[in-house]
Design a protein around this motif. Structure first.
Motif, PDB file in Angstrom:
ATOM      1  N   VAL A   1       6.072   9.858  -0.631  1.00  0.00           N
ATOM      2  CA  VAL A   1       5.027   8.844  -0.471  1.00  0.00           C
ATOM      3  C   VAL A   1       5.332   8.064   0.801  1.00  0.00           C
ATOM      4  O   VAL A   1       6.492   7.887   1.170  1.00  0.00           O
ATOM      5  CB  VAL A   1       4.906   7.876  -1.679  1.00  0.00           C
ATOM      6  N   ASP A   2       4.280   7.642   1.463  1.00  0.00           N
ATOM      7  CA  ASP A   2       4.407   6.786   2.643  1.00  0.00           C
ATOM      8  C   ASP A   2       3.968   5.389   2.243  1.00  0.00           C
ATOM      9  O   ASP A   2       3.103   5.227   1.366  1.00  0.00           O
ATOM     10  CB  ASP A   2       3.530   7.313   3.781  1.00  0.00           C
ATOM     11  N   CYS A  53      15.763   8.255   5.660  1.00  0.00           N
ATOM     12  CA  CYS A  53      16.380   7.533   6.784  1.00  0.00           C
ATOM     13  C   CYS A  53      15.426   6.574   7.491  1.00  0.00           C
ATOM     14  O   CYS A  53      15.751   6.051   8.550  1.00  0.00           O
ATOM     15  CB  CYS A  53      17.017   8.493   7.787  1.00  0.00           C
ATOM     16  N   ARG A  54      14.254   6.354   6.940  1.00  0.00           N
ATOM     17  CA  ARG A  54      13.296   5.351   7.402  1.00  0.00           C
ATOM     18  C   ARG A  54      12.676   4.739   6.173  1.00  0.00           C
ATOM     19  O   ARG A  54      12.289   5.474   5.249  1.00  0.00           O
ATOM     20  CB  ARG A  54      12.198   5.978   8.270  1.00  0.00           C
ATOM     21  N   ASN A  55      12.567   3.429   6.136  1.00  0.00           N
ATOM     22  CA  ASN A  55      12.085   2.769   4.930  1.00  0.00           C
ATOM     23  C   ASN A  55      10.561   2.668   4.852  1.00  0.00           C
ATOM     24  O   ASN A  55      10.018   1.833   4.152  1.00  0.00           O
ATOM     25  CB  ASN A  55      12.734   1.398   4.768  1.00  0.00           C
ATOM     26  N   THR A  56       9.869   3.567   5.541  1.00  0.00           N
ATOM     27  CA  THR A  56       8.411   3.626   5.472  1.00  0.00           C
ATOM     28  C   THR A  56       7.930   4.871   4.717  1.00  0.00           C
ATOM     29  O   THR A  56       6.732   5.125   4.647  1.00  0.00           O
ATOM     30  CB  THR A  56       7.787   3.607   6.884  1.00  0.00           C
ATOM     31  N   SER A  57       8.857   5.630   4.183  1.00  0.00           N
ATOM     32  CA  SER A  57       8.568   6.777   3.313  1.00  0.00           C
ATOM     33  C   SER A  57       9.663   6.838   2.270  1.00  0.00           C
ATOM     34  O   SER A  57      10.772   6.327   2.478  1.00  0.00           O
ATOM     35  CB  SER A  57       8.564   8.095   4.092  1.00  0.00           C
ATOM     36  N   SER A  58       9.359   7.466   1.147  1.00  0.00           N
ATOM     37  CA  SER A  58      10.358   7.665   0.097  1.00  0.00           C
ATOM     38  C   SER A  58      10.176   9.060  -0.469  1.00  0.00           C
ATOM     39  O   SER A  58       9.063   9.587  -0.512  1.00  0.00           O
ATOM     40  CB  SER A  58      10.219   6.620  -1.010  1.00  0.00           C
ATOM     41  N   THR A  87       0.847  -1.187   0.000  1.00  0.00           N
ATOM     42  CA  THR A  87       0.000   0.000   0.000  1.00  0.00           C
ATOM     43  C   THR A  87       0.883   1.238   0.000  1.00  0.00           C
ATOM     44  O   THR A  87       1.777   1.365   0.842  1.00  0.00           O
ATOM     45  CB  THR A  87      -0.912   0.012   1.241  1.00  0.00           C
ATOM     46  N   ILE A  88       0.627   2.132  -0.953  1.00  0.00           N
ATOM     47  CA  ILE A  88       1.413   3.360  -1.090  1.00  0.00           C
ATOM     48  C   ILE A  88       0.456   4.539  -1.037  1.00  0.00           C
ATOM     49  O   ILE A  88      -0.580   4.535  -1.700  1.00  0.00           O
ATOM     50  CB  ILE A  88       2.203   3.358  -2.412  1.00  0.00           C
ATOM     51  N   SER A  89       0.821   5.544  -0.252  1.00  0.00           N
ATOM     52  CA  SER A  89      -0.018   6.734  -0.125  1.00  0.00           C
ATOM     53  C   SER A  89       0.009   7.544  -1.415  1.00  0.00           C
ATOM     54  O   SER A  89       0.837   7.308  -2.295  1.00  0.00           O
ATOM     55  CB  SER A  89       0.500   7.606   1.018  1.00  0.00           C
TER      56      SER A  89
END
Length: 178
Positions: free
Chosen positions: A36-37, A148-153, A2-4
């Motif tokens: 995107v999250d 620096c967190r793999n839950t957003s790009s 799932t991508i925001s």
């Protein structure tokens, strides 16, 4: 996965401190970015949908070190380019390299495995990590990476990365052809 939707700028909600510091620095430097999250993305296969959502290719980021850990290299390269340790080692004149440990990722870049990012170099205040950009990444219009967190790009202009962000943190990349 799932991508925001694609957002411009920082999230409205507070994030982990390491991610929050990325947004604060990008905003302070007036570097625009889209975000995107998504669910945690631990490998390049998981990043395929993220790349599509952002209209770019998220690059592969590898933290490498020789056996004696005398140097560290953060290599940002195209996701579809196979990585050959011997080729990269030869290009930079180093002994054979291997992947740095999770402890090194945390100590040097402030990130967990799967979250390595050029933006994490802001946490390397002792400048122990040499940034190596594969030429295609350095010459691309857009740069994609995790904050620096793999839950957003994020998607930002490569020129902003090269001419604003990296000079601000005192990092001069080496460009390599792989």
């Amino acid at each position: 996965m799932t991508i925001s939707p694609v957002y411009s700028g920082r999230p409205d909600t507070l994030r982990e401190p390491v991610e929050q510091r990325v947004y604060e620095l990008l905003d302070a430097l007036h570097i625009p970015y889209q975000r995107v999250d998504h669910e945690p993305a631990y490998d390049m296969d998981a990043c395929a949908g993220i790349s599509e959502a952002l209209g770019i290719t998220i690059c592969k980021n590898l933290l490498l070190t020789p056996r004696n850990r005398s140097a560290f290299y953060l290599l940002a390269m195209p996701a579809d380019l196979p990585f050959r340790t011997a080729d990269f080692s030869k290009k930079i004149g180093s002994s054979r390299l291997s992947f740095a440990s999770p402890e090194d990722l945390q100590a040097l870049l402030g990130v967990q495995p799967g979250s390595a990012s050029v933006l994490g170099l802001m946490n390397d205040t002792e400048h122990r990590v040499t940034l190596a950009l594969e030429r295609r990444v350095a010459e691309a219009e857009w740069f994609g990476c995790h904050p620096c967190r793999n839950t957003s790009s994020l998607r930002l202009k490569t020129t902003d990365l090269l001419h604003v962000f990296l000079p601000h943190i005192g990092v001069e990349p080496i460009i390599v052809d792989l």
